[in-house]
Design a protein around this motif. Structure first.
Motif, mmCIF file in Angstrom:
data_model
loop_
_atom_site.group_PDB
_atom_site.id
_atom_site.type_symbol
_atom_site.label_atom_id
_atom_site.label_comp_id
_atom_site.label_asym_id
_atom_site.label_seq_id
_atom_site.Cartn_x
_atom_site.Cartn_y
_atom_site.Cartn_z
ATOM 1 N N ALA A 215 0.837 -1.205 0.000
ATOM 2 C CA ALA A 215 0.000 0.000 0.000
ATOM 3 C C ALA A 215 0.871 1.253 0.000
ATOM 4 C CB ALA A 215 -0.923 -0.013 1.209
ATOM 5 N N LEU A 223 -4.107 -0.798 -1.285
ATOM 6 C CA LEU A 223 -4.792 0.422 -0.809
ATOM 7 C C LEU A 223 -6.268 0.129 -0.567
ATOM 8 C CD1 LEU A 223 -3.109 3.035 -3.160
ATOM 9 C CD2 LEU A 223 -2.918 2.963 -0.658
ATOM 10 N N GLU A 224 -6.877 -0.711 -1.422
ATOM 11 C CA GLU A 224 -8.274 -1.076 -1.269
ATOM 12 C C GLU A 224 -8.490 -1.901 0.015
ATOM 13 O OE1 GLU A 224 -11.058 -0.214 -2.364
ATOM 14 O OE2 GLU A 224 -12.314 -1.848 -1.596
ATOM 15 N N TYR A 226 -6.844 -1.558 2.787
ATOM 16 C CA TYR A 226 -6.844 -0.615 3.910
ATOM 17 C C TYR A 226 -8.068 0.296 3.903
ATOM 18 C CZ TYR A 226 -2.575 -2.329 5.801
ATOM 19 O OH TYR A 226 -1.656 -3.146 6.400
ATOM 20 N N ARG A 227 -8.627 0.540 2.693
ATOM 21 C CA ARG A 227 -9.884 1.290 2.649
ATOM 22 C C ARG A 227 -10.988 0.466 3.343
ATOM 23 N NH1 ARG A 227 -14.474 1.811 0.985
ATOM 24 N NH2 ARG A 227 -14.397 -0.167 -0.136
ATOM 25 N N GLN A 228 -10.991 -0.836 3.093
ATOM 26 C CA GLN A 228 -11.968 -1.707 3.764
ATOM 27 C C GLN A 228 -11.735 -1.749 5.272
ATOM 28 O OE1 GLN A 228 -12.872 -5.682 2.138
ATOM 29 N NE2 GLN A 228 -11.678 -5.075 0.362
ATOM 30 N N GLY A 230 -10.452 0.521 7.140
ATOM 31 C CA GLY A 230 -10.931 1.794 7.679
ATOM 32 C C GLY A 230 -12.452 1.860 7.716
ATOM 33 N N HIS A 231 -13.070 1.353 6.646
ATOM 34 C CA HIS A 231 -14.539 1.341 6.566
ATOM 35 C C HIS A 231 -15.129 0.589 7.758
ATOM 36 C CE1 HIS A 231 -18.529 0.743 4.832
ATOM 37 N NE2 HIS A 231 -18.379 -0.553 5.020
ATOM 38 N N PHE A 262 -5.450 3.975 6.685
ATOM 39 C CA PHE A 262 -6.883 3.697 6.883
ATOM 40 C C PHE A 262 -7.649 4.805 7.594
ATOM 41 C CE2 PHE A 262 -4.872 1.218 10.472
ATOM 42 C CZ PHE A 262 -5.402 1.935 11.524
ATOM 43 N N ASP A 264 -8.436 7.928 6.867
ATOM 44 C CA ASP A 264 -9.422 8.717 6.097
ATOM 45 C C ASP A 264 -10.708 7.920 5.891
ATOM 46 O OD1 ASP A 264 -7.613 10.746 6.011
ATOM 47 O OD2 ASP A 264 -7.008 10.433 3.925
ATOM 48 N N ALA A 265 -10.560 6.635 5.514
ATOM 49 C CA ALA A 265 -11.749 5.791 5.319
ATOM 50 C C ALA A 265 -12.478 5.595 6.643
ATOM 51 C CB ALA A 265 -11.345 4.443 4.728
ATOM 52 N N SER A 269 -16.338 6.809 7.248
ATOM 53 C CA SER A 269 -17.318 5.791 7.624
ATOM 54 C C SER A 269 -17.954 6.132 8.978
ATOM 55 C CB SER A 269 -16.599 4.439 7.654
ATOM 56 O OG SER A 269 -17.384 3.443 8.209
#
Ligand SMILES: [Zn+2]
Length: 308
Positions: A215, A223-224, A226-228, A230-231, A262, A264-265, A269
């Motif tokens: 990432a 990166l996706e 870590y977006r999950q 964070g979500h 993570f 920001d996500a 969320s």
């Protein structure tokens, strides 16, 4: 001049234990770390901890400092305040062991016993990211997800000491099965183990650290992941924030070294779900105490709640 009081916080793990000697103000005056040798059984480990405490006491006590109380952070499910270990995957054969009774045979000092995850939360409140707060939550992202809740400056134990299992907050009712018997627990989306699993379709067998490095290189699949992460953390933090209106939520543990990947996500969320007023008053930050949090917290519990 009267000697100042010292407090030792012992953080007992399945592989090593470490003890920190602190003043009442939280200044570290000494530390020691040794192998636990958990397989040799609780009596041997208690003796090893006592020997290490005596050594640390010898190194730190002086005319100006006197050991006043000792706190222990212990992994697993404990009956508090007795300190009976009910279940501890990291300490095989300890089920039913009364730690307080065993320690009292060796120590003629006030003792405090705390679950290790809760001790880390207390330590982070005292000397880390939660300094100065009285309504504080911490999540620890390791092999699993640990956590704890502080309300009005005190750790929430619940009726028998099992409170604060934040990692088993359900963030997806139809989600991945969890070792606890439920499904869709936060632990299944935010632990190091989960990060490796989420990355597996793209990267095969990797560690959370590999995913973090990918990432950091800007690779979209990592990166996706870590977006999950964070979500799902944001879903859980929204519930914690609405429930408790904390001043600060700190996120620590090895997998939280990827905090910038993570946060920001997580914030997006959480803000989607929690009351705006609640979001406005809570800071979500990276924990600061690292591996010392447990020892700090155990010492803090000894300072404030130690009993003979
Ligand atoms: Zn679970």
């Amino acid at each position: 001049m009267e000697a100042a009081s010292l407090y030792i916080g012992m953080d007992l793990g399945g592989t090593t234990f470490k003890a920190l000697a602190l003043t009442a103000e939280g200044t570290i005056v000494g530390r020691i770390q040794q192998d636990t040798q958990a397989a040799r059984g609780p009596q041997v480990v208690v003796q090893r901890m006592i020997d290490a405490l005596r050594q640390l006491q010898g190194e730190t006590e002086a005319d100006t400092h006197r050991l006043a109380a000792v706190g222990f952070g212990v992994p697993g499910i404990l009956d508090l305040p007795e300190g009976i270990i009910r279940r501890s995957p990291n300490l095989p054969g300890w089920e039913g062991f009364n730690l307080r009774t065993a320690l009292k045979q060796h120590l003629n000092l006030p003792i405090a016993i705390e679950n290790d995850a809760n001790a880390a939360v207390v330590g982070e409140m005292w000397l880390g990211a939660g300094r100065g707060t009285r309504h504080f939550i911490m999540l620890t992202l390791g092999t699993g997800v640990g956590g704890g809740v502080i309300v009005e400056g005190k750790i929430v134990h619940g009726v028998r000491g099992y409170g604060g299992e934040l990692g088993h907050t359900v963030v997806d009712p139809n989600g991945h099965p969890c070792g606890c018997g439920s499904q869709g627990c936060l632990e299944q989306y935010a632990s190091g183990t989960a990060i490796a699993r989420l990355a597996e379709p793209h990267y095969g067998k990797v560690t959370a650290r590999d995913v973090a490095e990918a990432a950091q290189r800007g690779e979209p699949p990592a990166l996706e992941v870590y977006r999950q992460v964070g979500h799902y953390l944001g879903i859980a933090c929204a519930s914690f924030a609405n429930m408790l209106n904390p001043e600060c939520i700190a996120i620590g543990g090895g997998a939280a070294n990827a905090f910038p990947l993570f946060i920001d996500a997580l914030q997006a969320s959480m803000r989607q779900r929690a009351f705006a007023e609640v979001c406005a008053s809570v800071r979500v930050v990276h924990a600061q105490c690292g591996n010392d949090a447990g020892g700090f917290g155990a010492a803090y519990q000894a300072l404030h709640y130690g009993s003979v």
